[in-house]
Design an enzyme around this catalytic site. Sequence first.
Site, PDB file in Angstrom:
ATOM      1  N   HIS A  25       0.844  -1.183   0.000  1.00 36.17           N
ATOM      2  CA  HIS A  25       0.000   0.000   0.000  1.00 36.17           C
ATOM      3  C   HIS A  25       0.880   1.234   0.000  1.00 36.17           C
ATOM      4  O   HIS A  25       1.936   1.242   0.633  1.00 36.17           O
ATOM      5  CB  HIS A  25      -0.917   0.022   1.227  1.00 36.17           C
ATOM      6  CG  HIS A  25      -2.075   0.939   1.048  1.00 36.17           C
ATOM      7  ND1 HIS A  25      -1.992   2.282   1.302  1.00 36.17           N
ATOM      8  CD2 HIS A  25      -3.322   0.717   0.582  1.00 36.17           C
ATOM      9  CE1 HIS A  25      -3.157   2.845   1.006  1.00 36.17           C
ATOM     10  NE2 HIS A  25      -3.976   1.924   0.566  1.00 36.17           N
ATOM     11  N   ASP A  54      -7.992  -5.392   0.157  1.00 38.64           N
ATOM     12  CA  ASP A  54      -8.557  -6.208  -0.916  1.00 38.64           C
ATOM     13  C   ASP A  54      -8.030  -7.627  -0.963  1.00 38.64           C
ATOM     14  O   ASP A  54      -8.466  -8.415  -1.799  1.00 38.64           O
ATOM     15  CB  ASP A  54      -8.350  -5.502  -2.260  1.00 38.64           C
ATOM     16  CG  ASP A  54      -9.318  -4.347  -2.389  1.00 38.64           C
ATOM     17  OD1 ASP A  54     -10.430  -4.477  -1.839  1.00 38.64           O
ATOM     18  OD2 ASP A  54      -8.973  -3.329  -2.975  1.00 38.64           O
TER      19      ASP A  54
HETATM   20  N1  CMC Z   1       4.233  -7.615  -4.782  1.00 39.52           N
HETATM   21  C1  CMC Z   1       5.572  -7.588  -4.955  1.00 39.52           C
HETATM   22  N2  CMC Z   1       6.328  -6.484  -4.820  1.00 39.52           N
HETATM   23  C2  CMC Z   1       5.692  -5.345  -4.497  1.00 39.52           C
HETATM   24  C3  CMC Z   1       4.304  -5.291  -4.318  1.00 39.52           C
HETATM   25  C4  CMC Z   1       3.577  -6.478  -4.467  1.00 39.52           C
HETATM   26  N3  CMC Z   1       2.249  -6.470  -4.313  1.00 39.52           N
HETATM   27  N4  CMC Z   1       3.934  -4.027  -4.011  1.00 39.52           N
HETATM   28  C5  CMC Z   1       5.060  -3.308  -4.014  1.00 39.52           C
HETATM   29  N5  CMC Z   1       6.138  -4.090  -4.300  1.00 39.52           N
HETATM   30  C6  CMC Z   1       7.542  -3.665  -4.355  1.00 39.52           C
HETATM   31  C7  CMC Z   1       7.785  -2.848  -5.616  1.00 39.52           C
HETATM   32  O1  CMC Z   1       8.213  -3.668  -6.685  1.00 39.52           O
HETATM   33  C8  CMC Z   1       8.853  -1.898  -5.156  1.00 39.52           C
HETATM   34  O2  CMC Z   1      10.083  -2.581  -5.206  1.00 39.52           O
HETATM   35  P1  CMC Z   1      11.486  -1.783  -5.497  1.00 39.52           P
HETATM   36  O3  CMC Z   1      11.704  -0.929  -4.287  1.00 39.52           O
HETATM   37  O4  CMC Z   1      12.478  -2.887  -5.623  1.00 39.52           O
HETATM   38  O5  CMC Z   1      11.254  -1.002  -6.745  1.00 39.52           O
HETATM   39  C9  CMC Z   1       8.524  -1.641  -3.692  1.00 39.52           C
HETATM   40  O6  CMC Z   1       7.770  -2.794  -3.263  1.00 39.52           O
HETATM   41  C10 CMC Z   1       7.681  -0.389  -3.472  1.00 39.52           C
HETATM   42  O7  CMC Z   1       6.510  -0.510  -4.293  1.00 39.52           O
HETATM   43  P2  CMC Z   1       5.881   0.665  -5.163  1.00 39.52           P
HETATM   44  O8  CMC Z   1       5.177   0.074  -6.335  1.00 39.52           O
HETATM   45  O9  CMC Z   1       6.927   1.716  -5.434  1.00 39.52           O
HETATM   46  O10 CMC Z   1       4.838   1.230  -4.139  1.00 39.52           O
HETATM   47  P3  CMC Z   1       3.629   2.148  -4.498  1.00 39.52           P
HETATM   48  O11 CMC Z   1       3.306   2.901  -3.268  1.00 39.52           O
HETATM   49  O12 CMC Z   1       3.905   2.919  -5.734  1.00 39.52           O
HETATM   50  O13 CMC Z   1       2.442   1.117  -4.876  1.00 39.52           O
HETATM   51  C11 CMC Z   1       0.620  -0.380  -4.683  1.00 39.52           C
HETATM   52  C12 CMC Z   1       1.472   0.697  -3.992  1.00 39.52           C
HETATM   53  C13 CMC Z   1      -0.592  -0.702  -3.821  1.00 39.52           C
HETATM   54  C14 CMC Z   1       0.116   0.160  -6.045  1.00 39.52           C
HETATM   55  C15 CMC Z   1       1.506  -1.631  -4.884  1.00 39.52           C
HETATM   56  O14 CMC Z   1       1.928  -2.122  -3.636  1.00 39.52           O
HETATM   57  C16 CMC Z   1       0.773  -2.716  -5.683  1.00 39.52           C
HETATM   58  O15 CMC Z   1       0.784  -2.702  -6.912  1.00 39.52           O
HETATM   59  N6  CMC Z   1       0.113  -3.708  -4.981  1.00 39.52           N
HETATM   60  C17 CMC Z   1      -0.686  -4.717  -5.647  1.00 39.52           C
HETATM   61  C18 CMC Z   1      -2.016  -4.132  -6.092  1.00 39.52           C
HETATM   62  C19 CMC Z   1      -2.976  -3.904  -4.935  1.00 39.52           C
HETATM   63  O16 CMC Z   1      -3.164  -4.761  -4.094  1.00 39.52           O
HETATM   64  N7  CMC Z   1      -3.626  -2.721  -4.922  1.00 39.52           N
HETATM   65  C20 CMC Z   1      -4.690  -2.412  -3.937  1.00 39.52           C
HETATM   66  C21 CMC Z   1      -4.304  -1.283  -3.030  1.00 39.52           C
HETATM   67  S1  CMC Z   1      -5.436  -1.171  -1.624  1.00 39.52           S
HETATM   68  C22 CMC Z   1      -6.978  -0.790  -2.297  1.00 39.52           C
HETATM   69  C23 CMC Z   1      -7.017   0.559  -2.918  1.00 39.52           C
HETATM   70  O17 CMC Z   1      -6.726   1.562  -2.237  1.00 39.52           O
HETATM   71  O18 CMC Z   1      -7.392   0.643  -4.068  1.00 39.52           O
END
Ligand code: CMC
Length: 391
Positions: free
Chosen positions: A269, A327
């Site tokens: 998140h 989720d």
């Molecule tokens: N599985 C594997 N690696 C992950 C995941 C994951 N679900 N989420 C983040 N990471 C890694 C990512 O690759 C990155 O690695 P590095 O530092 O090596 O580049 C690090 O963790 C930080 O992630 P980020 O993508 O920069 O973080 P963000 O804040 O931009 O993204 C997120 C947050 C929720 C979009 C992301 O964690 C994600 O895509 N999760 C899966 C989709 C999901 O469950 N979304 C629902 C969110 S809650 C409901 C809502 O509010 O809609």
Amino acid sequence: HGLLTFDPGFKSTASCRSAITYIDGDKGILRYRGYPIEELAAHCSFTQVTHLLLHGELPDASDLDAFNRIIHDHNLLHEQVLSFYRGFRRDAHPMAVMVGVVGALSAFYQDLQDYSKPEQQMKAAIRLFAKMPTIAASCYTYSIGRPARYPDNRLDYASNLLQMMFGKPNEPYEVDPVIARALDLILTLHADHEQNASTSTVRMAASSGANPFACIASGIATLWGPAHGGANEAVLNMLEQIGSIENIPNAIKRAKDRNDPFRLMGFGHRVYKNHDPRSAIIRDMTKSVLKHLNKENDPLLAIALELERVALSDEYFIEKKLYPNVDFYSGILLSAMGFPRRMFTALFAVARTSGWVSHWLELKGDTAHGIDRPRQLYVGPTLRHVEKPHS
Ligand code: CMC
């Protein structure tokens, strides 16, 4: 670049002042108007919570009565609105239909042109909130070719949504109170989450003075993506793809591989770096609803529980502070309750409408807030000139 701050993805930019929702991501705290989400989830209905988000206070018995009466006044769809649906392919994704129908309402409510008046603003907000279950249920009934049922004003918000989704036109529908309570809880947990992508989109659209129905349609469009509201549907697809507990180590390995686009859906998140307070509530509800339905041996639940256990003890997830989000379990719960997977995000949209319209109202009341207009770092070509045309 002068005074510009470069903040791609707005990771450290506060875009507005808001008195609606408070989040402390390091401590795993979520409060609506000061009330902890745990207390609201345990003691309040989604309608009470929406009154809180919209008006700033939980309703007493007479406020709630009045609020329900207004919702009942507005929860029908005009028969002409139902004709909007017929323009869509019946196999279209419900979110595509919802974006279209809600956006099209802006062409429908000609009486609400003057949104500078607070009472007109509130009327638009309540109209949207009241109609969303009817709109969502009609997206579903249209897709399966069943006539839409009318809202039943003897029922609460969640029960009404259930009967409109699942009731047959020629049979009475018995609401299961356990299922209705679970749906009500899901709606409460998804009602608001401060400046998430869809709410920020609604605010940005509103900052230009756009029509409220068009603003909410832009929120629905943003919610649809798998990184946001589409995650609940994506989690179930992922669990099915993993297929069995033996395949979990490979899924974890793939999720950690930077060269592999696979991610653990329902994990991570932007704001919560300790735990998502909503996920524990929904996990408990999932277990008790599955028990109630005699579906405790659901294979996807077993995979989800094991996946959570393994990921939470894995160095990569610990180091990157990745925890199950709201989720991770909501898809399993909705599925057990009988909702088709394609409706999951549409239900999220019903819930989040409560937050979207509250933020829309807050923004309308903040007359000092001008149009949202971020800047950029230009990285294209420097000055060049068009050569004389070749003849
Ligand atoms: N599985 C594997 N690696 C992950 C995941 C994951 N679900 N989420 C983040 N990471 C890694 C990512 O690759 C990155 O690695 P590095 O530092 O090596 O580049 C690090 O963790 C930080 O992630 P980020 O993508 O920069 O973080 P963000 O804040 O931009 O993204 C997120 C947050 C929720 C979009 C992301 O964690 C994600 O895509 N999760 C899966 C989709 C999901 O469950 N979304 C629902 C969110 S809650 C409901 C809502 O509010 O809609």
